[in-house]
Design a protein around this motif. Structure first.
Motif, PDB file in Angstrom:
ATOM      1  N   SER A   1      30.259   8.775  43.587  1.00  0.00           N
ATOM      2  CA  SER A   1      30.790   7.991  44.700  1.00  0.00           C
ATOM      3  C   SER A   1      30.406   6.525  44.575  1.00  0.00           C
ATOM      4  N   PRO A   2      31.256   5.621  45.066  1.00  0.00           N
ATOM      5  CA  PRO A   2      30.963   4.185  45.004  1.00  0.00           C
ATOM      6  C   PRO A   2      29.647   3.815  45.694  1.00  0.00           C
ATOM      7  N   GLU A   3      29.302   4.513  46.753  1.00  0.00           N
ATOM      8  CA  GLU A   3      28.066   4.203  47.482  1.00  0.00           C
ATOM      9  C   GLU A   3      26.844   4.404  46.590  1.00  0.00           C
ATOM     10  N   LEU A   4      26.834   5.476  45.815  1.00  0.00           N
ATOM     11  CA  LEU A   4      25.714   5.729  44.903  1.00  0.00           C
ATOM     12  C   LEU A   4      25.687   4.699  43.780  1.00  0.00           C
TER      13      LEU A   4
ATOM     14  N   LYS B   1      37.530   4.199  33.958  1.00  0.00           N
ATOM     15  CA  LYS B   1      37.979   2.899  34.439  1.00  0.00           C
ATOM     16  C   LYS B   1      37.587   2.649  35.896  1.00  0.00           C
ATOM     17  N   LYS B   2      37.592   3.693  36.712  1.00  0.00           N
ATOM     18  CA  LYS B   2      37.286   3.505  38.137  1.00  0.00           C
ATOM     19  C   LYS B   2      35.876   2.957  38.354  1.00  0.00           C
ATOM     20  N   PRO B   3      34.831   3.603  37.824  1.00  0.00           N
ATOM     21  CA  PRO B   3      33.481   3.037  38.022  1.00  0.00           C
ATOM     22  C   PRO B   3      33.284   1.702  37.308  1.00  0.00           C
ATOM     23  N   LEU B   4      33.907   1.526  36.128  1.00  0.00           N
ATOM     24  CA  LEU B   4      33.816   0.235  35.448  1.00  0.00           C
ATOM     25  C   LEU B   4      34.391  -0.875  36.322  1.00  0.00           C
ATOM     26  N   GLY B   5      35.554  -0.600  36.912  1.00  0.00           N
ATOM     27  CA  GLY B   5      36.190  -1.585  37.782  1.00  0.00           C
ATOM     28  C   GLY B   5      35.384  -1.841  39.042  1.00  0.00           C
ATOM     29  N   PHE B   6      34.842  -0.775  39.623  1.00  0.00           N
ATOM     30  CA  PHE B   6      34.051  -0.939  40.854  1.00  0.00           C
ATOM     31  C   PHE B   6      32.817  -1.797  40.601  1.00  0.00           C
ATOM     32  N   ILE B   7      32.092  -1.498  39.527  1.00  0.00           N
ATOM     33  CA  ILE B   7      30.868  -2.257  39.240  1.00  0.00           C
ATOM     34  C   ILE B   7      31.211  -3.699  38.868  1.00  0.00           C
ATOM     35  N   GLN B   8      32.287  -3.898  38.102  1.00  0.00           N
ATOM     36  CA  GLN B   8      32.693  -5.259  37.755  1.00  0.00           C
ATOM     37  C   GLN B   8      33.021  -6.061  39.021  1.00  0.00           C
ATOM     38  N   ASN B   9      33.772  -5.466  39.943  1.00  0.00           N
ATOM     39  CA  ASN B   9      34.137  -6.160  41.182  1.00  0.00           C
ATOM     40  C   ASN B   9      32.912  -6.454  42.039  1.00  0.00           C
ATOM     41  N   THR B  10      31.961  -5.530  42.039  1.00  0.00           N
ATOM     42  CA  THR B  10      30.745  -5.747  42.830  1.00  0.00           C
ATOM     43  C   THR B  10      29.880  -6.848  42.225  1.00  0.00           C
ATOM     44  N   ILE B  11      29.800  -6.895  40.880  1.00  0.00           N
ATOM     45  CA  ILE B  11      29.074  -7.986  40.209  1.00  0.00           C
ATOM     46  C   ILE B  11      29.690  -9.327  40.600  1.00  0.00           C
ATOM     47  N   THR B  12      31.020  -9.402  40.575  1.00  0.00           N
ATOM     48  CA  THR B  12      31.727 -10.634  40.937  1.00  0.00           C
ATOM     49  C   THR B  12      31.477 -11.004  42.389  1.00  0.00           C
ATOM     50  N   GLN B  13      31.479 -10.003  43.254  1.00  0.00           N
ATOM     51  CA  GLN B  13      31.248 -10.230  44.683  1.00  0.00           C
ATOM     52  C   GLN B  13      29.868 -10.840  44.928  1.00  0.00           C
ATOM     53  N   TYR B  14      28.844 -10.279  44.279  1.00  0.00           N
ATOM     54  CA  TYR B  14      27.484 -10.797  44.457  1.00  0.00           C
ATOM     55  C   TYR B  14      27.368 -12.220  43.913  1.00  0.00           C
ATOM     56  N   LYS B  15      28.020 -12.489  42.786  1.00  0.00           N
ATOM     57  CA  LYS B  15      27.989 -13.838  42.215  1.00  0.00           C
ATOM     58  C   LYS B  15      28.663 -14.838  43.138  1.00  0.00           C
ATOM     59  N   ASP B  16      29.785 -14.438  43.742  1.00  0.00           N
ATOM     60  CA  ASP B  16      30.485 -15.324  44.670  1.00  0.00           C
ATOM     61  C   ASP B  16      29.637 -15.613  45.902  1.00  0.00           C
TER      62      ASP B  16
ATOM     63  N   ALA C   1      22.292  -7.324  33.600  1.00  0.00           N
ATOM     64  CA  ALA C   1      22.603  -7.287  32.164  1.00  0.00           C
ATOM     65  C   ALA C   1      23.998  -6.748  31.887  1.00  0.00           C
ATOM     66  N   GLY C   2      24.796  -6.535  32.943  1.00  0.00           N
ATOM     67  CA  GLY C   2      26.186  -6.150  32.775  1.00  0.00           C
ATOM     68  C   GLY C   2      26.400  -4.696  32.379  1.00  0.00           C
ATOM     69  N   GLN C   3      27.635  -4.405  31.979  1.00  0.00           N
ATOM     70  CA  GLN C   3      28.047  -3.040  31.633  1.00  0.00           C
ATOM     71  C   GLN C   3      28.363  -2.921  30.146  1.00  0.00           C
ATOM     72  N   SER C   4      28.280  -1.702  29.647  1.00  0.00           N
ATOM     73  CA  SER C   4      28.682  -1.425  28.268  1.00  0.00           C
ATOM     74  C   SER C   4      29.340  -0.054  28.221  1.00  0.00           C
ATOM     75  N   THR C   5      29.935   0.261  27.078  1.00  0.00           N
ATOM     76  CA  THR C   5      30.520   1.582  26.879  1.00  0.00           C
ATOM     77  C   THR C   5      30.338   1.983  25.420  1.00  0.00           C
ATOM     78  N   GLN C   6      30.678   3.223  25.129  1.00  0.00           N
ATOM     79  CA  GLN C   6      30.499   3.759  23.779  1.00  0.00           C
ATOM     80  C   GLN C   6      31.695   4.614  23.390  1.00  0.00           C
ATOM     81  N   MET C   7      32.105   4.502  22.120  1.00  0.00           N
ATOM     82  CA  MET C   7      33.145   5.367  21.571  1.00  0.00           C
ATOM     83  C   MET C   7      32.575   6.174  20.415  1.00  0.00           C
ATOM     84  N   VAL C   8      32.968   7.412  20.313  1.00  0.00           N
ATOM     85  CA  VAL C   8      32.619   8.241  19.158  1.00  0.00           C
ATOM     86  C   VAL C   8      33.688   8.024  18.100  1.00  0.00           C
ATOM     87  N   ILE C   9      33.256   7.685  16.887  1.00  0.00           N
ATOM     88  CA  ILE C   9      34.181   7.329  15.807  1.00  0.00           C
ATOM     89  C   ILE C   9      34.191   8.427  14.748  1.00  0.00           C
ATOM     90  N   GLY C  10      35.366   8.869  14.389  1.00  0.00           N
ATOM     91  CA  GLY C  10      35.497   9.836  13.302  1.00  0.00           C
ATOM     92  C   GLY C  10      35.700  11.270  13.736  1.00  0.00           C
TER      93      GLY C  10
END
Length: 418
Positions: free
Chosen positions: A148-151, A187-202, A218-227
């Motif tokens: 959930s976004p609250e958590l 994408k949903k949690p990535l977008g939520f956290i990105q928007n919240t980071i922007t909100q706090y900066k504003d 320190a921002g967000q990151s992601t990982q892909m499994v290759i191969g």
């Protein structure tokens, strides 16, 4: 104590498949006589494959409700299962820190019961470390898909970095090996956290709120499994580029698949992880983030795969010889960066040094460029005039021969020591 040690062996081993644990980018300070400081140096250990590990890197549990074919913790896998309590993770982290083993925590988890149940326990751990133990060291926390976004918002107040794994580079690859998951859940949690980071900066910029708390500094990151799935290098890097742009990610990590399953959809157990390919992807990623390259310049329908024998920057230069040689004394910074053998630091030094006079080859070597590689693509004050058109295969052969000669000489020097 013996049971805790057994849990640690199981859950630290299960966590080694997640490579997205860099600790750069945070500026959390130690205040009011707390413990730890993420801006100071950290204690490093090394895994068997040579990777540097600077954090206590564990799973909360390797129990999982999902059955992803590529994951060692999948529900159908016959492995020992374990789970830490909230207090056990806190005690381990503080104990290792006080013994000077670690400087921070990388905490992930399998999903047991449901996303909120798991995320709530991860939140309790980081909250207790920050508020009760007053721990100011680095914390990298995995986001649980579907939480959930609250958590997520509360967790972001205590973690330095949060990340969520994309798993496979494409939706088709993910559906093949993990049909219960989707990229939309990422994408949903990535977008939520990105928007919240922007909100706090504003809010901080307006100055209306006296003290704006840090949120995932320190921002967000992601990982892909290759191969594990048959995507081309082009598909992988186009996906990475999109996530960088859409969610302002700090890093995308590329993890070469290590065969752990006899599932017929997966590569054979006997095959080796594509470590060279993984390295080439990281080099391409670096060129996109720090050298001004567009992903389409590096990979496109004519060149969908990265070369294995040469790095992506050299490969691009050989495909675009009409842009070379450049005059090192007049070329702009952007073009200097594109010369094989010249890095960001050296490019800056060149721009500064040529203000005091035209640069010669010996001066470039003193600056620290890889001159034997760069010389095929530049002209300096003392360069001879060349009548013949440059030939890409000839240049490539010369560079590879010089690299092999240098490697053999280094190996011989090392052997002579014994």
């Amino acid at each position: 104590m013996e049971r805790i040690r057994e849990k640690l062996n199981i859950l630290a081993d299960a966590a080694k498949y997640d490579v997205s644990c860099a600790s750069s980018g945070s500026d959390r300070k130690n205040e009011n006589k707390g413990i730890g400081n993420s801006s100071n140096g950290i204690c490093h250990t090394y895994t068997e494959d040579g990777r540097c590990v600077s954090l206590l890197k564990i799973l909360l549990t390797n129990h999982c409700i999902y059955d992803c074919a590529f994951c060692v913790s999948r529900s159908s896998n016959d492995v020992k299962r374990a789970a830490f309590t909230v207090d056990e993770v806190v005690e381990l982290t503080m104990g290792f820190y006080r013994r000077n083993y670690i400087e921070g925590l990388f905490l992930s988890s399998g999903i047991f019961k449901n996303a909120d149940f798991t995320m709530e326990r991860l939140l309790r751990i980081v909250k207790k470390l920050r508020l009760e133990e007053r721990f100011n060291g680095y914390i990298h926390l995995k986001t649980i898909p579907g939480a959930s976004p609250e958590l997520l918002q509360e967790a972001g107040l205590y973690a330095d970095r949060m990340s969520i794994n994309l798993e496979m580079p494409t939706e088709a690859g993910l559906k093949l090996l993990a049909p219960e998951k989707s990229h939309e859940e990422v994408k949903k949690p990535l977008g939520f956290i990105q928007n919240t980071i922007t909100q706090y900066k504003d809010e901080k910029k307006t100055g209306l709120i006296k003290r704006v708390p840090k949120f995932v500094p320190a921002g967000q990151s992601t990982q892909m499994v290759i191969g594990a799935t048959p995507e081309s290098d082009m598909e992988i890097m186009y996906s990475a580029d999109k996530y960088y742009k859409d969610f302002s990610l700090k890093r995308v990590y590329y993890s070469g698949y290590i065969p752990i399953s006899h599932d017929t959809r997966m590569p054979a157990i006997g095959s080796q992880p594509p470590l060279l390919r993984e390295n080439r992807l990281y080099q391409s990623d670096w060129l996109m983030r720090f050298y001004g390259f567009n992903v389409k310049e590096l990979l496109n329908t004519k060149n969908p795969h990265l070369d294995t024998d040469i790095d992506p920057k050299l490969s691009w230069a050989l495909r675009n010889l009409e842009q070379f040689p450049i005059d090192i004394n007049t070329a702009d910074y952007r073009m200097i960066l594109r010369v094989p053998g010249i890095g960001v630091g050296s490019a800056n030094k060149i721009v500064q040094a040529r203000r005091f006079g035209r640069l010669r080859s010996d001066q470039l070597q003193k600056i620290g460029i890889a001159y034997n590689r760069a010389r095929h693509f530049i002209r300096c004050a003392d360069s001879p005039f060349i009548l013949n058109e440059p030939d890409s295969l000839h240049i490539k052969g010369l560079i590879l021969a010089e690299s092999n000669s240098k490697y053999l000489k280094t190996a011989q020097n090392q052997l002579s020591l014994f």
